[in-house]
Scaffold this active site. Structure first.
Site, PDB file in Angstrom:
ATOM      1  N   CYS A   1      -3.225   8.197   3.146  1.00 23.40           N
ATOM      2  CA  CYS A   1      -3.034   7.942   1.584  1.00 23.40           C
ATOM      3  C   CYS A   1      -3.620   8.498   0.744  1.00 23.40           C
ATOM      4  O   CYS A   1      -3.952   8.283   0.029  1.00 23.40           O
ATOM      5  CB  CYS A   1      -2.784   6.301   1.774  1.00 23.40           C
TER       6      CYS A   1
ATOM      7  N   GLU B   1       0.743  -0.938   0.282  1.00 23.63           N
ATOM      8  CA  GLU B   1       0.008   0.153   0.497  1.00 23.63           C
ATOM      9  C   GLU B   1       0.888   1.092  -0.100  1.00 23.63           C
ATOM     10  O   GLU B   1       1.761   1.593   1.083  1.00 23.63           O
ATOM     11  CB  GLU B   1      -0.927  -0.145   1.451  1.00 23.63           C
TER      12      GLU B   1
END
Ligand code: UN1
Length: 534
Positions: free
Chosen positions: A318, A284
């Protein structure tokens, strides 16, 4: 994102205790975290740690919260060994029983929701409601995994041979390592632990070096539940440490799956190292997420959503909104409303109710913010609002920066300002005339985590979510780029790493799949009609 390593230096005990604010000590003592002693940062069934000492520093006040004893290389090695032993026991525990243990973990987390949430705010710097929300995210994925523990179904496949059956069987995988980042110091571990535990694995957690206290508090809660159920504690181990520990984990052949959250730069190294020993990864990595606003959008929804996406968590998700593409018909009205909202933001202690803007997490983040602002100025971008640090007391003690909206001259998505993730509250804006152009810009960057389209026109929605639409892993409509629920798989494409965590089919990565062909007949025919009779 980045991994910020705090200076490893030891202060005297008295100095630590004397310097600690009541704000910090109340939270730490509510979770039994010592404010005077060095804290063991390794758990493998027992708490230990005799490696370097890491300091946890509060990003709001700059005070040192605690000193943590990290793992020596030998302790890391031993912890991995204990995780393997624990796995050989735990894989035989029936999945619904593993679910029952997860249910107890969920209850134990819920009982400490506020305390843990406040610790997240104290150590990471995000505001209280978001700190609490992060713990809620862990609780939610536990609920999900409790159900999953009775639903991790395989398949029965039709065989072309008479009297044969083919089964696809999910079995526990082994040891799963979770390398997590500072910005979600609780939830991202939760996503991984819950699925990994339901799947029957042992999990070993190396958190960000700058959020050790969040990980210790969580690991203690989980360990108590495991121990009270007679399960080896190393089923959920913890190893605090720096880069070297992360590298050793990536290289260890005793770890089947490495789930890494962090920068594209570090993710590339982790990915290569794990792949070179044919291990599995879930990556990720960077997000560089765009919101696109069409002329028919409901601006009373879109403006606050973009505000949250860009300013929430001080731009350190993110999934934060970093690029804003406005249709030229509504651009000026949208920016008028958005800058007005920005002007209401008062930076303050994230632990105080009502604060919307806390500090950046570290001085390294501060530097990244300043460098990006300098770059924006050097390329002649118009800074609509923001662009500076807060330097007056008491904010100067922390890493406070002004949320910034800029209009770069170039709209070229390949230009560094558009194609690079800056982990700070900086929103770059461009205008467009046709949706196709905005979708092309959305897709032209290396990253592919999240994106959002604001429209009431179903035809635009079809384009956006279809084959020629957004190429990100999360593709929203009239919902901002950040703040995903746990039910769907979370993750991104391209240089975001293609990883999927949390809900959806993500659990399927945490098991070892066996394709089993079973012959119940008295003949042994070969597939594809092959004849091999002597
Ligand atoms: C992250 O920023 O690493 O969708 C995770 C979101 C959160 C998770 C973010 N649920 O914004």
């Amino acid at each position: 994102m980045f991994l910020a390593r705090r200076a490893a230096h030891s202060l005297g005990r008295a100095q630590l205790a004397r310097g600690l604010s009541s704000r910090a000590s109340a939270i730490l003592s509510s979770l039994d975290i010592s404010t005077t002693e060095e804290i063991p940062g390794v758990y493998d069934g027992q708490w230990r740690g005799s490696g370097d000492i890491f300091s946890s520093v509060c990003p709001t006040t700059g005070e040192t919260l605690a000193h943590v004893r990290t793992a020596t290389p030998q302790e890391l090695h031993d912890a991995i060994g204990r995780a393997r032993e624990a796995y050989t026991v735990f894989r035989h525990v029936p999945a619904p029983r593993r679910g029952e243990i997860l249910r107890q973990i969920r209850e134990a987390l819920a009982a400490k929701r506020d305390e843990l949430g406040s610790l997240v705010s104290l150590e990471m710097g995000k505001i209280k409601t978001e700190g609490r929300g992060e713990v809620q995210e862990f609780i939610d994925i536990c609920d999900y995994a409790v159900g999953l523990s009775r639903m991790m179904n395989g398949n029965v496949v039709a065989s072309e041979r008479p009297g044969h059956s083919i089964l696809e069987v999910p079995n526990p995988l082994g040891v799963v390592a979770v390398l997590s980042a500072f910005n979600f110091p609780v939830a991202v571990y939760g996503w991984n632990l819950a699925l990994s535990l339901a799947a029957g694995n042992a999990t070993i957690w190396k958190p960000s070096p700058s959020t050790p206290l969040c990980s210790i508090a969580v690991a203690r809660i989980v360990a108590r539940v495991l121990e009270s159920n007679g399960i080896p504690g190393a089923v959920a181990g913890l190893v605090t440490g720096g880069k070297e520990a992360g590298a050793a984990i990536a290289e260890s052949r005793d770890i089947e799956l490495v789930s890494f959250t962090g920068s594209e730069h570090v993710g590339r190294i982790v990915g290569k190292n794990v792949m070179s020993r044919f291990g599995k990864t879930i990556l990720e990595l960077g997000g560089n997420n765009a919101s696109i606003v069409m002329p028919d959008a409901d601006l009373s929804l879109a403006v606050p959503a973009v505000f949250f996406g860009a300013v929430g968590t001080a731009g350190q998700r993110c999934t934060s909104t970093r690029r804003l593409y406005l249709h030229s018909d509504i651009a000026s009205e949208f920016l008028g409303r958005l800058t007005k909202l920005y002007s209401t933001v008062q930076p303050a202690d994230p632990l105080v109710d009502g604060t919307l803007l806390g500090p950046l997490h570290s001085s390294a983040a501060l530097k990244m913010y300043s460098n990006t602002i300098d770059h924006l100025r050097s390329i002649g971008a118009e800074i609509l609002t923001g662009g500076n640090r807060y330097t007056d007391a008491p904010l100067d003690a922390g890493n406070f920066v002004q949320p910034t909206i800029s209009i770069p001259k170039s709209v070229d998505p390949k230009a560094p300002i558009w194609s690079t993730e800056t982990f700070a509250p900086i929103l770059n804006v461009a205008t467009f005339d046709h949706l196709e152009e905005a979708i092309a810009w959305n897709n032209a960057v290396p990253q592919g985590l999240s994106s959002s389209l604001w429209t009431r026109d179903i035809r635009n929605v079809g384009k956006w979510i279809g084959p020629g639409g957004s190429d990100t892993g999360i593709v929203n409509v009239n919902v901002g780029t950040s703040g995903a629920e746990i039910g769907a798989a979370f993750g991104g494409n391209k240089s975001t790493g293609w990883g999927r965590e949390s809900g959806g089919d993500a659990w399927k990565q945490y098991v070892r799949w066996s394709a089993c062909t079973i012959n119940f007949s008295d003949c042994a025919p070969l597939a594809q009609g092959v004849n091999f009779t002597a």
